[in-house]
Design a protein around this motif. Structure first.
Motif, PDB file in Angstrom:
ATOM      1  N   PRO A 184       0.791  -1.236   0.000  1.00  0.00           N
ATOM      2  CA  PRO A 184       0.000   0.000   0.000  1.00  0.00           C
ATOM      3  C   PRO A 184       0.829   1.295   0.000  1.00  0.00           C
ATOM      4  O   PRO A 184       0.418   2.288  -0.605  1.00  0.00           O
ATOM      5  CB  PRO A 184      -0.828  -0.132   1.278  1.00  0.00           C
ATOM      6  CG  PRO A 184      -0.964  -1.607   1.489  1.00  0.00           C
ATOM      7  CD  PRO A 184       0.323  -2.207   1.000  1.00  0.00           C
ATOM      8  N   ALA A 185       2.016   1.296   0.630  1.00  0.00           N
ATOM      9  CA  ALA A 185       2.815   2.536   0.676  1.00  0.00           C
ATOM     10  C   ALA A 185       3.143   3.031  -0.733  1.00  0.00           C
ATOM     11  O   ALA A 185       3.334   4.238  -0.954  1.00  0.00           O
ATOM     12  CB  ALA A 185       4.101   2.304   1.460  1.00  0.00           C
ATOM     13  N   LEU A 186       3.186   2.108  -1.705  1.00  0.00           N
ATOM     14  CA  LEU A 186       3.552   2.502  -3.066  1.00  0.00           C
ATOM     15  C   LEU A 186       2.454   3.308  -3.758  1.00  0.00           C
ATOM     16  O   LEU A 186       2.701   3.939  -4.793  1.00  0.00           O
ATOM     17  CB  LEU A 186       3.906   1.262  -3.892  1.00  0.00           C
ATOM     18  CG  LEU A 186       5.231   0.598  -3.487  1.00  0.00           C
ATOM     19  CD1 LEU A 186       5.389  -0.752  -4.162  1.00  0.00           C
ATOM     20  CD2 LEU A 186       6.402   1.510  -3.842  1.00  0.00           C
ATOM     21  N   VAL A 211      12.086   4.902   1.802  1.00  0.00           N
ATOM     22  CA  VAL A 211      13.276   4.061   1.985  1.00  0.00           C
ATOM     23  C   VAL A 211      13.145   3.308   3.301  1.00  0.00           C
ATOM     24  O   VAL A 211      13.077   3.918   4.369  1.00  0.00           O
ATOM     25  CB  VAL A 211      14.577   4.907   2.003  1.00  0.00           C
ATOM     26  CG1 VAL A 211      15.795   3.983   2.076  1.00  0.00           C
ATOM     27  CG2 VAL A 211      14.674   5.809   0.789  1.00  0.00           C
ATOM     28  N   GLY A 212      13.108   1.973   3.193  1.00  0.00           N
ATOM     29  CA  GLY A 212      13.026   1.157   4.406  1.00  0.00           C
ATOM     30  C   GLY A 212      12.000   0.054   4.243  1.00  0.00           C
ATOM     31  O   GLY A 212      11.562  -0.259   3.133  1.00  0.00           O
ATOM     32  N   ALA A 213      11.635  -0.545   5.391  1.00  0.00           N
ATOM     33  CA  ALA A 213      10.665  -1.651   5.380  1.00  0.00           C
ATOM     34  C   ALA A 213       9.338  -1.145   4.827  1.00  0.00           C
ATOM     35  O   ALA A 213       8.894  -0.037   5.143  1.00  0.00           O
ATOM     36  CB  ALA A 213      10.495  -2.177   6.802  1.00  0.00           C
ATOM     37  N   SER A 214       8.709  -1.998   4.008  1.00  0.00           N
ATOM     38  CA  SER A 214       7.506  -1.527   3.294  1.00  0.00           C
ATOM     39  C   SER A 214       6.221  -1.713   4.089  1.00  0.00           C
ATOM     40  O   SER A 214       5.181  -1.174   3.726  1.00  0.00           O
ATOM     41  CB  SER A 214       7.363  -2.299   1.990  1.00  0.00           C
ATOM     42  OG  SER A 214       6.994  -3.649   2.278  1.00  0.00           O
ATOM     43  N   PRO A 274       8.657   4.238   4.620  1.00  0.00           N
ATOM     44  CA  PRO A 274       7.522   4.070   3.694  1.00  0.00           C
ATOM     45  C   PRO A 274       6.196   3.948   4.432  1.00  0.00           C
ATOM     46  O   PRO A 274       5.143   4.345   3.905  1.00  0.00           O
ATOM     47  CB  PRO A 274       7.860   2.766   2.964  1.00  0.00           C
ATOM     48  CG  PRO A 274       9.339   2.647   3.045  1.00  0.00           C
ATOM     49  CD  PRO A 274       9.710   3.246   4.368  1.00  0.00           C
ATOM     50  N   GLU A 275       6.254   3.418   5.675  1.00  0.00           N
ATOM     51  CA  GLU A 275       4.993   3.164   6.389  1.00  0.00           C
ATOM     52  C   GLU A 275       4.254   4.449   6.749  1.00  0.00           C
ATOM     53  O   GLU A 275       3.105   4.380   7.175  1.00  0.00           O
ATOM     54  CB  GLU A 275       5.271   2.284   7.602  1.00  0.00           C
ATOM     55  CG  GLU A 275       5.585   0.857   7.133  1.00  0.00           C
ATOM     56  CD  GLU A 275       5.913  -0.095   8.262  1.00  0.00           C
ATOM     57  OE1 GLU A 275       5.004  -0.805   8.707  1.00  0.00           O
ATOM     58  OE2 GLU A 275       7.082  -0.131   8.666  1.00  0.00           O
ATOM     59  N   ARG A 276       4.886   5.604   6.567  1.00  0.00           N
ATOM     60  CA  ARG A 276       4.133   6.848   6.796  1.00  0.00           C
ATOM     61  C   ARG A 276       2.963   6.961   5.816  1.00  0.00           C
ATOM     62  O   ARG A 276       2.055   7.756   6.020  1.00  0.00           O
ATOM     63  CB  ARG A 276       5.043   8.086   6.742  1.00  0.00           C
ATOM     64  CG  ARG A 276       5.591   8.455   5.368  1.00  0.00           C
ATOM     65  CD  ARG A 276       6.720   9.480   5.504  1.00  0.00           C
ATOM     66  NE  ARG A 276       7.142  10.054   4.233  1.00  0.00           N
ATOM     67  CZ  ARG A 276       8.014   9.486   3.391  1.00  0.00           C
ATOM     68  NH1 ARG A 276       8.548   8.315   3.672  1.00  0.00           N
ATOM     69  NH2 ARG A 276       8.347  10.091   2.264  1.00  0.00           N
ATOM     70  N   PHE A 277       3.026   6.187   4.715  1.00  0.00           N
ATOM     71  CA  PHE A 277       1.936   6.214   3.727  1.00  0.00           C
ATOM     72  C   PHE A 277       1.159   4.895   3.663  1.00  0.00           C
ATOM     73  O   PHE A 277       0.351   4.704   2.763  1.00  0.00           O
ATOM     74  CB  PHE A 277       2.484   6.536   2.339  1.00  0.00           C
ATOM     75  CG  PHE A 277       3.077   7.916   2.216  1.00  0.00           C
ATOM     76  CD1 PHE A 277       2.288   9.044   2.421  1.00  0.00           C
ATOM     77  CD2 PHE A 277       4.418   8.087   1.925  1.00  0.00           C
ATOM     78  CE1 PHE A 277       2.834  10.307   2.325  1.00  0.00           C
ATOM     79  CE2 PHE A 277       4.970   9.352   1.829  1.00  0.00           C
ATOM     80  CZ  PHE A 277       4.183  10.471   2.024  1.00  0.00           C
ATOM     81  N   SER A 278       1.427   4.003   4.603  1.00  0.00           N
ATOM     82  CA  SER A 278       0.829   2.663   4.485  1.00  0.00           C
ATOM     83  C   SER A 278      -0.684   2.661   4.640  1.00  0.00           C
ATOM     84  O   SER A 278      -1.362   1.813   4.092  1.00  0.00           O
ATOM     85  CB  SER A 278       1.434   1.717   5.525  1.00  0.00           C
ATOM     86  OG  SER A 278       2.698   1.330   5.073  1.00  0.00           O
ATOM     87  N   SER A 279      -1.214   3.615   5.397  1.00  0.00           N
ATOM     88  CA  SER A 279      -2.668   3.588   5.600  1.00  0.00           C
ATOM     89  C   SER A 279      -3.369   4.264   4.436  1.00  0.00           C
ATOM     90  O   SER A 279      -4.549   4.430   4.410  1.00  0.00           O
ATOM     91  CB  SER A 279      -3.028   4.273   6.907  1.00  0.00           C
ATOM     92  OG  SER A 279      -2.515   5.576   6.883  1.00  0.00           O
TER      93      SER A 279
END
Ligand code: GLY
Length: 354
Positions: free
Chosen positions: A204-206, A301-304, A349-354
């Motif tokens: 989802p972060a993508l 950059v980092g864990a997805s 990347p998880e800042r955009f995961s939701s």
């Protein structure tokens, strides 16, 4: 299913970020394979600007840990270019065409000095038209086409494996290619620029990625006294026996890689204002690339957020500049080292995961 050697790291994307990450991981003792489609990506299309001052520090909203990350990366390029045997161009000449631009460059000089960088007022060279000029010795550029070849050679010399293919599907620890091959790896790193956005359903972060089109043009012209000339949004690079003029910057709703007449003409007109002799220069080549942007213009950059998948994309205007620092950062992260928390918060990347 093809099983890579264990433990294994599989990188998707053979642009600057993928190759520099592969090189950093190999140097740290990891086993690495890289899948690349062979198509020209944003790294190939770009100007190869290594310009943390003009591209980042000049923006007062750019977070300080991110500027420091970029400055470290710019330094790292000197060592990498030496090892891989390609040249970096320097210095840059920043031009002011108006009083307002001159005031902005004076303020950039204070910012540069605060960061320990040199930005010196110099005479405007006779071939250029401007009110003021400042020379920045630490603002460099490289020739992307030459650098990509050299980085790939270095990656393979260090034992990296190159696989040619187009990634089609991704899942936890698994990657499928269009040709039907499937790979399993302990760690998969998506470093394929805006192309990674096609995996938004699985990661989802993508979905945060968006394309910003850049167009460039090369004209026949003798090289300039300063190899890099910048003014406002354009840069003129003496390269390959001509001048490379870049770049347009157009956020798009959908990725379209056409070269369009109006933006290219506007670019040439702007270059002609700075350098009147462009008026009679023969246009040799024009091309376009897609910068992978994010809503906060900071990279992913980092864990997805998906087990076994890491991201190294969203570098917007600074893929080349940031590539060595991203490589080191990811290698340290994957090796379990402690990283600067403020920087991790910015890049995660998880800042955009939701
Ligand atoms: N960093 C220069 C560009 O994106 O055009």
């Amino acid at each position: 299913m093809t099983l890579l050697r264990d433990p294994s790291i599989l990188i998707v994307g053979g642009g600057p970020v993928g190759l520099c990450t592969g090189i950093a991981l190999l140097k740290d003792g990891h086993q690495v394979a890289l899948v690349d489609s062979g198509a020209h990506g944003a790294g190939w299309a770009s100007g190869g600007m290594l310009a943390p001052l003009y591209e980042m520090a000049a923006d007062p909203t750019c977070p300080e840990p991110y500027v420091e990350f970029a400055l470290k990366s710019a330094e790292h390029w000197q060592e990498l270019a030496r090892t891989c045997a390609f040249d970096l161009q320097a210095p840059s000449l920043f031009l002011a065409r108006t009083e307002e631009e001159a005031v902005a460059l004076l303020s950039l000089r204070s910012r540069a000095n605060g960061l320990g960088l040199d930005l010196t007022s110099v005479c405007v060279p006779a071939e250029l038209t401007a009110q003021a000029a400042f020379q920045a010795p630490s603002e460099r550029s490289l020739d992307p086409r030459a650098a990509l070849n050299s980085l790939l050679t270095q990656f393979q010399l260090l034992g990296g494996e190159l696989l040619t293919g187009q990634a089609e599907a991704i899942g936890s620890h698994q990657l499928g290619l269009v040709d039907g091959r499937t790979f399993e790896a302990e760690t998969i790193i998506l470093a394929n620029g805006f192309g990674a956005s096609s995996f938004g359903q699985s990661v989802p972060a993508l979905k945060a990625l968006s394309p910003v089109k850049g167009q460039m043009v090369r004209v026949a012209h003798p090289e300039l006294a300063s190899p890099i000339v910048r003014a406002c949004r354009i840069y003129v690079l003496s390269r390959g026996g001509g001048l490379v003029i870049g770049a347009t910057s157009d956020p798009l709703a959908a990725p379209v890689l056409s070269v369009d007449v109006d933006p290219v003409l506007a670019l040439l007109a702007e270059a002609k204002e700075l350098l009147p002799s462009v008026a009679t220069a023969l246009t040799i080549e024009a091309w376009a690339g897609l910068r992978p942007d994010t809503p906060d213009h900071l990279p992913l950059v980092g864990a997805s957020g998906v087990d076994g998948i890491y991201l190294a994309t969203g570098t917007y205007r600074n893929g080349w500049l940031l590539a060595p620092a991203i490589g080191t950062y990811l290698s340290e992260l994957i090796s379990g080292k402690t990283l600067d928390q403020a920087l991790m918060n910015l890049l995660a990347p998880e800042r955009f995961s939701s």
